[in-house]
Motif scaffolding. Structure first.
Motif, PDB file in Angstrom:
ATOM      1  N   PHE A 241       0.799  -1.222   0.000  1.00 28.38           N
ATOM      2  CA  PHE A 241       0.000   0.000   0.000  1.00 28.38           C
ATOM      3  C   PHE A 241       0.836   1.279   0.000  1.00 28.38           C
ATOM      4  O   PHE A 241       0.329   2.338   0.357  1.00 28.38           O
ATOM      5  CB  PHE A 241      -0.951   0.010   1.203  1.00 28.38           C
ATOM      6  CG  PHE A 241      -1.978  -1.084   1.162  1.00 28.38           C
ATOM      7  CD1 PHE A 241      -3.049  -1.011   0.295  1.00 28.38           C
ATOM      8  CD2 PHE A 241      -1.852  -2.201   1.984  1.00 28.38           C
ATOM      9  CE1 PHE A 241      -3.996  -2.018   0.240  1.00 28.38           C
ATOM     10  CE2 PHE A 241      -2.780  -3.215   1.941  1.00 28.38           C
ATOM     11  CZ  PHE A 241      -3.871  -3.130   1.061  1.00 28.38           C
ATOM     12  N   SER A 242       2.086   1.204  -0.410  1.00 28.46           N
ATOM     13  CA  SER A 242       2.917   2.410  -0.406  1.00 28.46           C
ATOM     14  C   SER A 242       2.466   3.418  -1.456  1.00 28.46           C
ATOM     15  O   SER A 242       2.908   4.568  -1.434  1.00 28.46           O
ATOM     16  CB  SER A 242       4.391   2.046  -0.626  1.00 28.46           C
ATOM     17  OG  SER A 242       4.557   1.303  -1.819  1.00 28.46           O
ATOM     18  N   TRP A 243       1.554   3.010  -2.348  1.00 32.09           N
ATOM     19  CA  TRP A 243       1.012   3.939  -3.346  1.00 32.09           C
ATOM     20  C   TRP A 243      -0.027   4.884  -2.743  1.00 32.09           C
ATOM     21  O   TRP A 243      -0.346   5.927  -3.349  1.00 32.09           O
ATOM     22  CB  TRP A 243       0.377   3.162  -4.505  1.00 32.09           C
ATOM     23  CG  TRP A 243      -0.650   2.149  -4.073  1.00 32.09           C
ATOM     24  CD1 TRP A 243      -0.432   0.860  -3.720  1.00 32.09           C
ATOM     25  CD2 TRP A 243      -2.056   2.362  -3.944  1.00 32.09           C
ATOM     26  NE1 TRP A 243      -1.604   0.229  -3.379  1.00 32.09           N
ATOM     27  CE2 TRP A 243      -2.622   1.133  -3.506  1.00 32.09           C
ATOM     28  CE3 TRP A 243      -2.888   3.456  -4.156  1.00 32.09           C
ATOM     29  CZ2 TRP A 243      -3.991   0.989  -3.274  1.00 32.09           C
ATOM     30  CZ3 TRP A 243      -4.250   3.300  -3.926  1.00 32.09           C
ATOM     31  CH2 TRP A 243      -4.788   2.082  -3.485  1.00 32.09           C
ATOM     32  N   LEU A 244      -0.551   4.573  -1.566  1.00 31.41           N
ATOM     33  CA  LEU A 244      -1.521   5.455  -0.930  1.00 31.41           C
ATOM     34  C   LEU A 244      -0.825   6.730  -0.457  1.00 31.41           C
ATOM     35  O   LEU A 244       0.281   6.682   0.075  1.00 31.41           O
ATOM     36  CB  LEU A 244      -2.182   4.755   0.253  1.00 31.41           C
ATOM     37  CG  LEU A 244      -3.138   3.611  -0.091  1.00 31.41           C
ATOM     38  CD1 LEU A 244      -3.544   2.853   1.168  1.00 31.41           C
ATOM     39  CD2 LEU A 244      -4.383   4.151  -0.800  1.00 31.41           C
ATOM     40  N   PRO A 245      -1.454   7.902  -0.648  1.00 34.63           N
ATOM     41  CA  PRO A 245      -0.791   9.161  -0.270  1.00 34.63           C
ATOM     42  C   PRO A 245      -0.320   9.185   1.185  1.00 34.63           C
ATOM     43  O   PRO A 245       0.732   9.759   1.487  1.00 34.63           O
ATOM     44  CB  PRO A 245      -1.883  10.210  -0.515  1.00 34.63           C
ATOM     45  CG  PRO A 245      -2.764   9.606  -1.559  1.00 34.63           C
ATOM     46  CD  PRO A 245      -2.765   8.125  -1.299  1.00 34.63           C
ATOM     47  N   GLU A 246      -1.083   8.562   2.089  1.00 32.62           N
ATOM     48  CA  GLU A 246      -0.726   8.585   3.497  1.00 32.62           C
ATOM     49  C   GLU A 246       0.570   7.835   3.793  1.00 32.62           C
ATOM     50  O   GLU A 246       1.207   8.065   4.819  1.00 32.62           O
ATOM     51  CB  GLU A 246      -1.853   7.983   4.343  1.00 32.62           C
ATOM     52  CG  GLU A 246      -3.134   8.795   4.344  1.00 32.62           C
ATOM     53  CD  GLU A 246      -4.053   8.475   3.173  1.00 32.62           C
ATOM     54  OE1 GLU A 246      -5.216   8.897   3.226  1.00 32.62           O
ATOM     55  OE2 GLU A 246      -3.614   7.804   2.194  1.00 32.62           O
ATOM     56  N   PHE A 247       0.958   6.919   2.902  1.00 28.33           N
ATOM     57  CA  PHE A 247       2.113   6.063   3.157  1.00 28.33           C
ATOM     58  C   PHE A 247       3.277   6.321   2.203  1.00 28.33           C
ATOM     59  O   PHE A 247       4.359   5.772   2.402  1.00 28.33           O
ATOM     60  CB  PHE A 247       1.714   4.591   3.066  1.00 28.33           C
ATOM     61  CG  PHE A 247       0.560   4.192   3.952  1.00 28.33           C
ATOM     62  CD1 PHE A 247       0.350   4.820   5.171  1.00 28.33           C
ATOM     63  CD2 PHE A 247      -0.320   3.201   3.561  1.00 28.33           C
ATOM     64  CE1 PHE A 247      -0.716   4.461   5.993  1.00 28.33           C
ATOM     65  CE2 PHE A 247      -1.388   2.830   4.369  1.00 28.33           C
ATOM     66  CZ  PHE A 247      -1.588   3.465   5.592  1.00 28.33           C
ATOM     67  N   GLN A 248       3.073   7.141   1.180  1.00 34.05           N
ATOM     68  CA  GLN A 248       4.120   7.343   0.179  1.00 34.05           C
ATOM     69  C   GLN A 248       5.387   7.956   0.770  1.00 34.05           C
ATOM     70  O   GLN A 248       6.483   7.761   0.251  1.00 34.05           O
ATOM     71  CB  GLN A 248       3.604   8.244  -0.944  1.00 34.05           C
ATOM     72  CG  GLN A 248       2.659   7.546  -1.908  1.00 34.05           C
ATOM     73  CD  GLN A 248       2.177   8.461  -3.010  1.00 34.05           C
ATOM     74  OE1 GLN A 248       2.284   9.685  -2.906  1.00 34.05           O
ATOM     75  NE2 GLN A 248       1.627   7.882  -4.063  1.00 34.05           N
ATOM     76  N   GLY A 249       5.249   8.669   1.878  1.00 32.85           N
ATOM     77  CA  GLY A 249       6.400   9.329   2.472  1.00 32.85           C
ATOM     78  C   GLY A 249       7.449   8.393   3.019  1.00 32.85           C
ATOM     79  O   GLY A 249       8.554   8.838   3.365  1.00 32.85           O
ATOM     80  N   VAL A 250       7.157   7.092   3.099  1.00 35.80           N
ATOM     81  CA  VAL A 250       8.123   6.173   3.700  1.00 35.80           C
ATOM     82  C   VAL A 250       9.421   6.126   2.895  1.00 35.80           C
ATOM     83  O   VAL A 250      10.518   6.023   3.472  1.00 35.80           O
ATOM     84  CB  VAL A 250       7.513   4.766   3.868  1.00 35.80           C
ATOM     85  CG1 VAL A 250       7.283   4.082   2.522  1.00 35.80           C
ATOM     86  CG2 VAL A 250       8.378   3.895   4.767  1.00 35.80           C
ATOM     87  N   PHE A 251       9.336   6.248   1.584  1.00 32.53           N
ATOM     88  CA  PHE A 251      10.560   6.190   0.773  1.00 32.53           C
ATOM     89  C   PHE A 251      11.369   7.486   0.895  1.00 32.53           C
ATOM     90  O   PHE A 251      12.593   7.444   0.979  1.00 32.53           O
ATOM     91  CB  PHE A 251      10.209   5.889  -0.678  1.00 32.53           C
ATOM     92  CG  PHE A 251       9.563   4.551  -0.871  1.00 32.53           C
ATOM     93  CD1 PHE A 251      10.201   3.385  -0.482  1.00 32.53           C
ATOM     94  CD2 PHE A 251       8.292   4.442  -1.421  1.00 32.53           C
ATOM     95  CE1 PHE A 251       9.603   2.146  -0.638  1.00 32.53           C
ATOM     96  CE2 PHE A 251       7.679   3.207  -1.587  1.00 32.53           C
ATOM     97  CZ  PHE A 251       8.339   2.058  -1.185  1.00 32.53           C
ATOM     98  N   ALA A 252      10.679   8.626   0.944  1.00 27.47           N
ATOM     99  CA  ALA A 252      11.380   9.896   1.146  1.00 27.47           C
ATOM    100  C   ALA A 252      12.022   9.939   2.525  1.00 27.47           C
ATOM    101  O   ALA A 252      13.144  10.446   2.691  1.00 27.47           O
ATOM    102  CB  ALA A 252      10.416  11.064   0.970  1.00 27.47           C
ATOM    103  N   GLU A 253      11.324   9.411   3.521  1.00 27.31           N
ATOM    104  CA  GLU A 253      11.882   9.379   4.871  1.00 27.31           C
ATOM    105  C   GLU A 253      13.108   8.477   4.932  1.00 27.31           C
ATOM    106  O   GLU A 253      14.107   8.805   5.584  1.00 27.31           O
ATOM    107  CB  GLU A 253      10.817   8.899   5.858  1.00 27.31           C
ATOM    108  CG  GLU A 253      11.246   8.987   7.292  1.00 27.31           C
ATOM    109  CD  GLU A 253      10.085   8.900   8.255  1.00 27.31           C
ATOM    110  OE1 GLU A 253      10.299   9.218   9.440  1.00 27.31           O
ATOM    111  OE2 GLU A 253       8.972   8.503   7.850  1.00 27.31           O
TER     112      GLU A 253
END
Length: 313
Positions: free
Chosen positions: A291-303
């Motif tokens: 579910f990393s495509w969901l806006p709420e979770f996309q930040g994990v890769f930037a973090e």
């Protein structure tokens, strides 16, 4: 915060597990059936399958190179899957996203799986791949292009278990090349006594990964000789965490494994190791993979990229 509605809807749509013992081949086939065609995945500058001639034997890997630059930092990635499933393909989209976000080469390791391969075969493959990259990765002929600086070990779930164990093995062996460890919702304690962590009870049912499934899923690994009391099997049981690499630990609010990951972060800090623990609210176990495509979770890769490129909180 409630479980994300898209995640909750997906979980509700899942069929009940078939009766009888778990069938590794069937579960693996079902997992592979969800892999998107290459054309639907993020493009990366270069992706190549190769085999590393390591001390543990030939270890297949997939190398993701983000740019045409001659050298980069390197992430050595270990996929999750309860030690018996998962593959280069099931985590291909994760590796692509990491390469693009971080600017690092990602070397995804196709380690041997339980139960066909007894402990410590998979862990040996992961450690041997790291060791080979540390020794040969700066050679232009290696096909890795390590810049001799950033070298991170990373994984999700059981792959995060391997990342933590590899970091410990390297420290004990005097191989001081690992600069970072990144653990996505790590499985760090294979003693599944539900009294050990409140999240095993609070998140026991209805969130995808269920507490009752932990023992049977991990039994393929444990029954192959992986003793939960061994710190290389349960990294949270290591006596001293001092001098391990700085860590980013990502947990999910509705994950039964949430509390052991967060405890490990506190233990690292108590041992003098810089450790950032980031809990993603409304998330369940496996959210980076599914579910990393969901806006709420996309930040994990930037973090993750921020952490690897020198950011600390």
């Amino acid at each position: 915060m409630a479980l994300h509605p898209v995640v909750a809807q997906f979980i509700a749509s899942l069929p009940p597990p078939p009766p009888g013992p778990l069938n590794p081949a069937a579960i693996r086939a079902a997992d592979e059936s969800h892999v998107k065609p290459v054309a639907e995945r993020q493009p990366v500058h270069a992706v190549a399958d190769r085999v590393l001639p390591t001390a543990a034997g030939e270890v297949p890997v997939r190398v993701y190179t983000p740019t045409a630059a001659p050298s980069h930092g390197v992430i050595v990635y270990f996929h999750g899957g309860a030690f018996f499933l998962g593959s280069l393909n099931t985590h291909d989209h994760v590796a692509r996203a990491l390469a693009n976000a971080s600017g690092c080469v990602v070397v995804s390791v196709d380690y041997r799986l339980a139960p066909e391969h007894a402990f410590p075969a998979g862990l040996d493959d992961c450690y041997a791949a790291l060791q080979w990259i540390a020794e040969h990765g700066r050679d232009p002929a290696s096909g890795i292009g390590w810049n001799g600086q950033t070298l991170a070990v990373m994984g999700d779930s059981s792959g995060a278990n391997f990342a933590a164990a590899v970091a410990a093995k390297a420290l004990d062996a005097g191989l001081r090349c690992i600069t970072h460890q990144v653990l996505y919702y790590p499985s760090l304690d294979l003693d599944f006594d539900v009294a050990r962590y409140p999240s095993l009870t609070a998140n026991a049912v209805g969130n995808g990964l269920e507490t009752a499934a932990l023992k049977p899923f991990n039994a393929f690994y444990v029954d192959s000789g992986a003793d939960p009391a061994n710190p290389l099997v349960s990294p949270i049981k290591r006596t001293s965490l001092a001098q391990l690499p700085p860590a980013l630990i990502v947990t999910a609010q509705y994950d039964p494994l949430r509390d052991e990951g967060e405890l490990y972060g506190r233990m690292l800090r108590d041992a003098g190791v810089p450790a950032t623990v980031r809990r993603y609210d409304a998330a369940a176990h496996g959210f980076v993979q599914y579910f990393s495509w969901l806006p709420e979770f996309q930040g994990v890769f930037a973090e993750t990229a921020h952490f690897l490129n020198g950011g600390q909180r």
